[in-house]
Design a protein around this motif. Structure first.
Motif, PDB file in Angstrom:
ATOM      1  N   LYS A 184     -84.884   4.668  18.746  1.00  0.00           N
ATOM      2  CA  LYS A 184     -85.983   5.564  18.717  1.00  0.00           C
ATOM      3  C   LYS A 184     -85.356   6.819  18.153  1.00  0.00           C
ATOM      4  O   LYS A 184     -85.955   7.539  17.447  1.00  0.00           O
ATOM      5  CB  LYS A 184     -86.222   6.033  20.266  1.00  0.00           C
ATOM      6  N   LYS A 185     -84.052   7.032  18.432  1.00  0.00           N
ATOM      7  CA  LYS A 185     -83.506   8.310  18.000  1.00  0.00           C
ATOM      8  C   LYS A 185     -81.933   8.162  17.727  1.00  0.00           C
ATOM      9  O   LYS A 185     -81.112   7.196  18.357  1.00  0.00           O
ATOM     10  CB  LYS A 185     -83.410   9.592  18.985  1.00  0.00           C
ATOM     11  N   PHE A 186     -81.116   8.625  16.579  1.00  0.00           N
ATOM     12  CA  PHE A 186     -79.936   8.500  16.371  1.00  0.00           C
ATOM     13  C   PHE A 186     -79.365   9.666  15.676  1.00  0.00           C
ATOM     14  O   PHE A 186     -79.820  10.104  14.965  1.00  0.00           O
ATOM     15  CB  PHE A 186     -79.779   7.380  15.374  1.00  0.00           C
ATOM     16  N   SER A 187     -78.334  10.395  16.293  1.00  0.00           N
ATOM     17  CA  SER A 187     -77.706  11.506  15.620  1.00  0.00           C
ATOM     18  C   SER A 187     -76.263  11.437  15.873  1.00  0.00           C
ATOM     19  O   SER A 187     -75.762  10.948  16.548  1.00  0.00           O
ATOM     20  CB  SER A 187     -78.268  12.630  16.174  1.00  0.00           C
ATOM     21  N   THR A 188     -75.614  12.070  14.768  1.00  0.00           N
ATOM     22  CA  THR A 188     -74.054  12.344  14.684  1.00  0.00           C
ATOM     23  C   THR A 188     -73.946  13.702  14.696  1.00  0.00           C
ATOM     24  O   THR A 188     -74.482  14.541  14.059  1.00  0.00           O
ATOM     25  CB  THR A 188     -73.473  11.525  13.638  1.00  0.00           C
ATOM     26  N   ASP A 189     -72.557  14.123  15.092  1.00  0.00           N
ATOM     27  CA  ASP A 189     -71.999  15.432  14.863  1.00  0.00           C
ATOM     28  C   ASP A 189     -70.419  15.243  14.976  1.00  0.00           C
ATOM     29  O   ASP A 189     -69.895  14.461  15.854  1.00  0.00           O
ATOM     30  CB  ASP A 189     -72.596  16.071  16.066  1.00  0.00           C
ATOM     31  N   LEU A 190     -69.866  16.240  14.076  1.00  0.00           N
ATOM     32  CA  LEU A 190     -68.396  16.135  14.113  1.00  0.00           C
ATOM     33  C   LEU A 190     -67.988  16.886  15.025  1.00  0.00           C
ATOM     34  O   LEU A 190     -68.189  18.224  15.289  1.00  0.00           O
ATOM     35  CB  LEU A 190     -67.906  17.116  12.619  1.00  0.00           C
ATOM     36  N   LYS A 191     -67.206  16.310  16.109  1.00  0.00           N
ATOM     37  CA  LYS A 191     -66.630  17.123  17.040  1.00  0.00           C
ATOM     38  C   LYS A 191     -65.437  17.936  16.639  1.00  0.00           C
ATOM     39  O   LYS A 191     -65.282  19.159  17.098  1.00  0.00           O
ATOM     40  CB  LYS A 191     -66.182  16.189  18.359  1.00  0.00           C
ATOM     41  N   TRP A 192     -64.546  17.224  16.173  1.00  0.00           N
ATOM     42  CA  TRP A 192     -63.212  17.939  15.509  1.00  0.00           C
ATOM     43  C   TRP A 192     -62.750  16.996  14.447  1.00  0.00           C
ATOM     44  O   TRP A 192     -62.947  15.724  14.387  1.00  0.00           O
ATOM     45  CB  TRP A 192     -62.109  18.087  16.709  1.00  0.00           C
ATOM     46  N   SER A 193     -61.773  17.497  13.623  1.00  0.00           N
ATOM     47  CA  SER A 193     -61.381  17.166  12.517  1.00  0.00           C
ATOM     48  C   SER A 193     -59.986  17.571  12.161  1.00  0.00           C
ATOM     49  O   SER A 193     -59.961  18.958  12.118  1.00  0.00           O
ATOM     50  CB  SER A 193     -62.109  17.205  11.215  1.00  0.00           C
ATOM     51  N   LYS A 194     -58.869  16.651  11.915  1.00  0.00           N
ATOM     52  CA  LYS A 194     -57.636  17.400  11.294  1.00  0.00           C
ATOM     53  C   LYS A 194     -57.580  17.121   9.898  1.00  0.00           C
ATOM     54  O   LYS A 194     -56.378  17.557   9.455  1.00  0.00           O
ATOM     55  CB  LYS A 194     -56.581  16.747  12.156  1.00  0.00           C
ATOM     56  N   ILE A 195     -58.641  16.825   9.429  1.00  0.00           N
ATOM     57  CA  ILE A 195     -58.442  16.500   7.711  1.00  0.00           C
ATOM     58  C   ILE A 195     -59.306  17.003   7.013  1.00  0.00           C
ATOM     59  O   ILE A 195     -59.854  16.879   6.025  1.00  0.00           O
ATOM     60  CB  ILE A 195     -58.616  14.811   7.566  1.00  0.00           C
ATOM     61  N   GLY A 196     -59.787  18.092   7.772  1.00  0.00           N
ATOM     62  CA  GLY A 196     -61.098  19.147   7.116  1.00  0.00           C
ATOM     63  C   GLY A 196     -62.435  18.594   7.357  1.00  0.00           C
ATOM     64  O   GLY A 196     -62.542  17.914   8.145  1.00  0.00           O
ATOM     65  N   LYS A 197     -63.152  19.405   6.741  1.00  0.00           N
ATOM     66  CA  LYS A 197     -64.866  18.938   6.987  1.00  0.00           C
ATOM     67  C   LYS A 197     -64.968  17.582   6.351  1.00  0.00           C
ATOM     68  O   LYS A 197     -64.676  17.193   5.189  1.00  0.00           O
ATOM     69  CB  LYS A 197     -65.472  20.087   6.270  1.00  0.00           C
TER      70      LYS A 197
END
Length: 155
Positions: A68-81
């Motif tokens: 029905k629904k799928f979403s992603t979000d970057l929580k944190w990163s040590k390698i940049g965006k």
């Protein structure tokens, strides 16, 4: 590279008049190996909402899964965006064309129900009565033929 998958909160399960819905939040942590050390480099939060309608066919539980629904979000990163727009556009397509059809093919085969030898289910039905799911069935004894035929292999 390593991918750790963990559920970030308990799944939410809702029974409707026609199916069972589930919403789950997952954290995907990407690890890399450097000089023998595992280093976490990024964490992506994934929210998935799907539904499944189930039925009993012979002595197996079968069903069909729908995304029905799928979403992603970057929580944190040590390698940049990270380019999350690319991940967000490709992931649902991969799920709909590869993963969901595969899972549905497995569900179509059915998951065997624990039935005592010599018995079978007849007229089995699943009723969705929010917030419950009820399973009703007649149970039939297969008779002496079944036991003579199958016990011959045991002795």
């Amino acid at each position: 590279m390593n991918l750790n998958v963990s559920v970030s909160s308990p799944p939410v399960i809702k029974v409707s008049d026609q199916d069972v819905g589930v919403t789950i939040s997952i954290d995907l942590i990407v690890d890399v190996l450097e000089a023998g050390e595992v280093i976490p480099v990024a964490c992506i939060s994934v929210d998935i909402s799907a539904s499944c309608d189930a039925e009993i066919v012979r002595n197996s539980l079968t069903g069909r899964l729908k995304l029905k629904k799928f979403s992603t979000d970057l929580k944190w990163s040590k390698i940049g965006k990270l380019h999350m727009s690319v991940i967000q556009s490709l992931s649902p397509t991969a799920l709909k064309t590869v993963l969901i059809p595969y899972l549905n093919s497995q569900l179509k085969r059915g998951i065997p129900l624990p039935i005592l030898n010599g018995f079978t289910l007849e007229n089995a039905r699943i009723f969705y009565t929010p917030p419950w799911i009820a399973v009703c069935s007649d149970v039939t004894f297969l008779g002496d033929y079944y036991f003579r035929h199958h016990l011959a292999y045991v002795s």
